[in-house]
Design a protein around this motif. Sequence first.
Motif, PDB file in Angstrom:
ATOM      1  N   TYR A  18       0.879  -1.013  -0.240  1.00 46.20           N
ATOM      2  CA  TYR A  18      -0.272  -0.469   0.366  1.00 46.20           C
ATOM      3  C   TYR A  18       0.715   1.306  -0.062  1.00 46.20           C
ATOM      4  O   TYR A  18       1.832   1.426   1.420  1.00 46.20           O
ATOM      5  N   HIS A  21       4.503   0.647   1.693  1.00 44.87           N
ATOM      6  CA  HIS A  21       3.979   0.629   2.984  1.00 44.87           C
ATOM      7  C   HIS A  21       3.948  -0.495   2.357  1.00 44.87           C
ATOM      8  O   HIS A  21       3.283  -1.873   1.559  1.00 44.87           O
ATOM      9  N   VAL A  23       3.594  -4.865   2.222  1.00 48.86           N
ATOM     10  CA  VAL A  23       2.316  -5.655   3.215  1.00 48.86           C
ATOM     11  C   VAL A  23       2.803  -7.449   3.143  1.00 48.86           C
ATOM     12  O   VAL A  23       2.888  -7.940   4.342  1.00 48.86           O
ATOM     13  N   ASN A  42      -2.303  -9.160  15.328  1.00 50.92           N
ATOM     14  CA  ASN A  42      -2.274  -7.655  14.141  1.00 50.92           C
ATOM     15  C   ASN A  42      -1.427  -7.135  13.760  1.00 50.92           C
ATOM     16  O   ASN A  42      -0.680  -6.744  13.897  1.00 50.92           O
ATOM     17  N   GLY A  43      -1.994  -6.970  12.225  1.00 52.13           N
ATOM     18  CA  GLY A  43      -1.848  -5.987  10.907  1.00 52.13           C
ATOM     19  C   GLY A  43      -0.406  -7.042  10.577  1.00 52.13           C
ATOM     20  O   GLY A  43       0.805  -6.344   9.850  1.00 52.13           O
ATOM     21  N   ALA A  44      -0.553  -8.085  10.162  1.00 51.81           N
ATOM     22  CA  ALA A  44       0.468  -8.740   9.572  1.00 51.81           C
ATOM     23  C   ALA A  44       0.365  -9.120   8.135  1.00 51.81           C
ATOM     24  O   ALA A  44       0.548  -9.495   7.682  1.00 51.81           O
ATOM     25  N   GLY A  45      -1.124  -9.792   8.105  1.00 45.65           N
ATOM     26  CA  GLY A  45      -1.270  -8.991   6.072  1.00 45.65           C
ATOM     27  C   GLY A  45      -2.122 -10.257   6.216  1.00 45.65           C
ATOM     28  O   GLY A  45      -2.428 -10.410   5.031  1.00 45.65           O
ATOM     29  N   LYS A  46      -3.141 -10.249   7.455  1.00 42.83           N
ATOM     30  CA  LYS A  46      -4.365 -11.708   7.129  1.00 42.83           C
ATOM     31  C   LYS A  46      -5.437 -10.971   6.041  1.00 42.83           C
ATOM     32  O   LYS A  46      -5.209 -11.319   5.047  1.00 42.83           O
ATOM     33  N   THR A  47      -6.104 -10.080   6.086  1.00 42.30           N
ATOM     34  CA  THR A  47      -7.104  -9.617   6.051  1.00 42.30           C
ATOM     35  C   THR A  47      -6.486  -9.344   4.685  1.00 42.30           C
ATOM     36  O   THR A  47      -7.921  -9.309   3.843  1.00 42.30           O
ATOM     37  N   THR A  48      -5.702  -8.361   4.418  1.00 37.55           N
ATOM     38  CA  THR A  48      -4.969  -7.834   2.687  1.00 37.55           C
ATOM     39  C   THR A  48      -4.856  -9.553   2.089  1.00 37.55           C
ATOM     40  O   THR A  48      -5.352  -9.125   0.423  1.00 37.55           O
ATOM     41  N   GLN A  87     -13.823  -9.901   7.804  1.00 34.78           N
ATOM     42  CA  GLN A  87     -13.579  -9.823   9.577  1.00 34.78           C
ATOM     43  C   GLN A  87     -14.738  -8.679  10.212  1.00 34.78           C
ATOM     44  O   GLN A  87     -14.995  -9.164  11.763  1.00 34.78           O
ATOM     45  N   GLU A 164     -10.971 -14.152  10.361  1.00 38.47           N
ATOM     46  CA  GLU A 164     -10.646 -13.616  12.254  1.00 38.47           C
ATOM     47  C   GLU A 164     -12.593 -14.297  12.176  1.00 38.47           C
ATOM     48  O   GLU A 164     -12.764 -12.833  13.384  1.00 38.47           O
ATOM     49  N   GLN A 196      -5.904 -15.254  15.082  1.00 40.14           N
ATOM     50  CA  GLN A 196      -4.944 -14.694  16.396  1.00 40.14           C
ATOM     51  C   GLN A 196      -4.882 -15.477  16.886  1.00 40.14           C
ATOM     52  O   GLN A 196      -3.779 -15.074  18.044  1.00 40.14           O
TER      53      GLN A 196
HETATM   54  N1  ATP Z   1      -6.122   0.252   2.707  1.00 37.85           N
HETATM   55  C1  ATP Z   1      -5.379  -0.261   3.141  1.00 37.85           C
HETATM   56  N2  ATP Z   1      -4.477   1.375   2.912  1.00 37.85           N
HETATM   57  C2  ATP Z   1      -2.984   1.518   3.359  1.00 37.85           C
HETATM   58  N3  ATP Z   1      -2.289   0.819   4.828  1.00 37.85           N
HETATM   59  C3  ATP Z   1      -3.317  -0.402   4.539  1.00 37.85           C
HETATM   60  C4  ATP Z   1      -4.666  -0.552   3.834  1.00 37.85           C
HETATM   61  N4  ATP Z   1      -5.000  -1.698   4.712  1.00 37.85           N
HETATM   62  C5  ATP Z   1      -4.334  -2.362   5.466  1.00 37.85           C
HETATM   63  N5  ATP Z   1      -3.138  -1.722   5.978  1.00 37.85           N
HETATM   64  C6  ATP Z   1      -1.859  -1.947   6.515  1.00 37.85           C
HETATM   65  O1  ATP Z   1      -1.228  -3.338   6.197  1.00 37.85           O
HETATM   66  C7  ATP Z   1      -1.042  -4.138   6.799  1.00 37.85           C
HETATM   67  C8  ATP Z   1      -1.986  -4.970   6.826  1.00 37.85           C
HETATM   68  O2  ATP Z   1      -2.608  -5.321   7.714  1.00 37.85           O
HETATM   69  P1  ATP Z   1      -4.333  -5.890   7.348  1.00 37.85           P
HETATM   70  O3  ATP Z   1      -5.685  -5.619   7.815  1.00 37.85           O
HETATM   71  O4  ATP Z   1      -4.262  -6.856   6.002  1.00 37.85           O
HETATM   72  O5  ATP Z   1      -3.656  -7.116   8.702  1.00 37.85           O
HETATM   73  P2  ATP Z   1      -4.100  -8.249   9.747  1.00 37.85           P
HETATM   74  O6  ATP Z   1      -3.588  -9.576   9.874  1.00 37.85           O
HETATM   75  O7  ATP Z   1      -5.517  -8.365   8.753  1.00 37.85           O
HETATM   76  O8  ATP Z   1      -4.971  -7.495  10.719  1.00 37.85           O
HETATM   77  P3  ATP Z   1      -6.379  -8.242  12.304  1.00 37.85           P
HETATM   78  O9  ATP Z   1      -5.448  -8.771  12.973  1.00 37.85           O
HETATM   79  O10 ATP Z   1      -6.171  -6.390  12.445  1.00 37.85           O
HETATM   80  O11 ATP Z   1      -7.420  -7.491  11.368  1.00 37.85           O
HETATM   81  C9  ATP Z   1      -1.678  -3.011   8.826  1.00 37.85           C
HETATM   82  O12 ATP Z   1       0.401  -2.326   9.140  1.00 37.85           O
HETATM   83  C10 ATP Z   1      -2.184  -2.170   7.726  1.00 37.85           C
HETATM   84  O13 ATP Z   1      -1.898  -1.020   8.716  1.00 37.85           O
END
Ligand code: ATP
Length: 295
Positions: A18, A21, A23, A42-48, A87, A164, A196
């Motif tokens: 992103y 950044h 990811v 949190n923030g590992a990139g799972k939702t991405t 999520q 999640e 998580q």
């Molecule tokens: N649309 C976006 N634009 C910029 N950065 C983003 C965006 N979506 C996520 N991020 C960043 O990418 C990284 C991974 O986010 P992601 O949501 O994939 O993590 P996650 O593992 O799902 O976290 P969580 O357990 O909190 O749901 C984080 O640092 C987040 O801040």
Amino acid sequence: MTYTDTPIIELTHLTKRYGDHQVLTDLSLTVQPGIHALLGPNGAGKTTLIDILTTLRPHDSGTARVLDLDLRTAGADVRRRISVTGQFATVDEVLTGTENLTMMGRLIGLSHRAARRRADELLDRFDLTAAAGRRASAYSGGMRRRLDLAVSLIWPPEVLFLDEPTTGLDAQSRLGLWQQIRELAESGTNVFLTTQYLAEADALADEVSVLHHGRIVARGSAAELKERVGGAVLTLFDDGVVVEEIPTDGSAHDIARLTAAIAADRPNLVVELRRPTLDDAFLQLTGHTTRQEAA
Ligand SMILES: Nc1ncnc2c1ncn2[C@@H]1O[C@H](COP(=O)(O)OP(=O)(O)OP(=O)(O)O)[C@@H](O)[C@H]1O
Ligand SMILES: [Mg+2]
């Protein structure tokens, strides 16, 4: 629906950023049929990753195949064969359980009668029949989660993605949802879930992969991951309080060496041996506990 022999997901050198950044970094992963848990803090990139796999977001480079279809060229075919529970809840709060499900059924092209019949089946399956006529805004967190899951099963998918699924639920609702997920898998639906909770991956998944800062740092069965940490963890108590946890290879030699050193140094400590948990595995594999990471 039956399990196929081909992997349900194949990722090679997948990347996603992103802005500046990064990811997901050079992510390669093959997921076999069954239940796969992607474990990460949190923030590992799972939702991405879920968003990419369900065609909601494009990846930057590398290849991604779901059900042997390339996400770049066959996204529409993938969408027809998968489903996702995100999520955060997506049910319409103003509508009742029945209305939410019937509306989704109509949206995918079922007749009113067929949509209503499917809604009733799903409400029954997810123990929501008694609440069917109530607005979703009056549902508890666990009921909403079950309705969300029901909505994503209106049309039975070959792969169900769950981001999640039990975060924020109490212990009893979590156990109930675990059972529903197991039953789905037993009926032939492949499940790719993120979590998580180490206990959740351990309880549900045939295979686990661990995502840390956008990289897969480990994968295997929960038992294999635990094994990597070694045979046993030595826990040291001072007056009933844990003061240190030391991973050992489980051998008499290693344990004797450590306990001799402890006996010489702090003879009043009480020592207990326990099997490693996935939490221990995470610490060993990443150098962080999941809690440190979340903080
Ligand atoms: N649309 C976006 N634009 C910029 N950065 C983003 C965006 N979506 C996520 N991020 C960043 O990418 C990284 C991974 O986010 P992601 O949501 O994939 O993590 P996650 O593992 O799902 O976290 P969580 O357990 O909190 O749901 C984080 O640092 C987040 O801040
Ligand atoms: Mg997320």
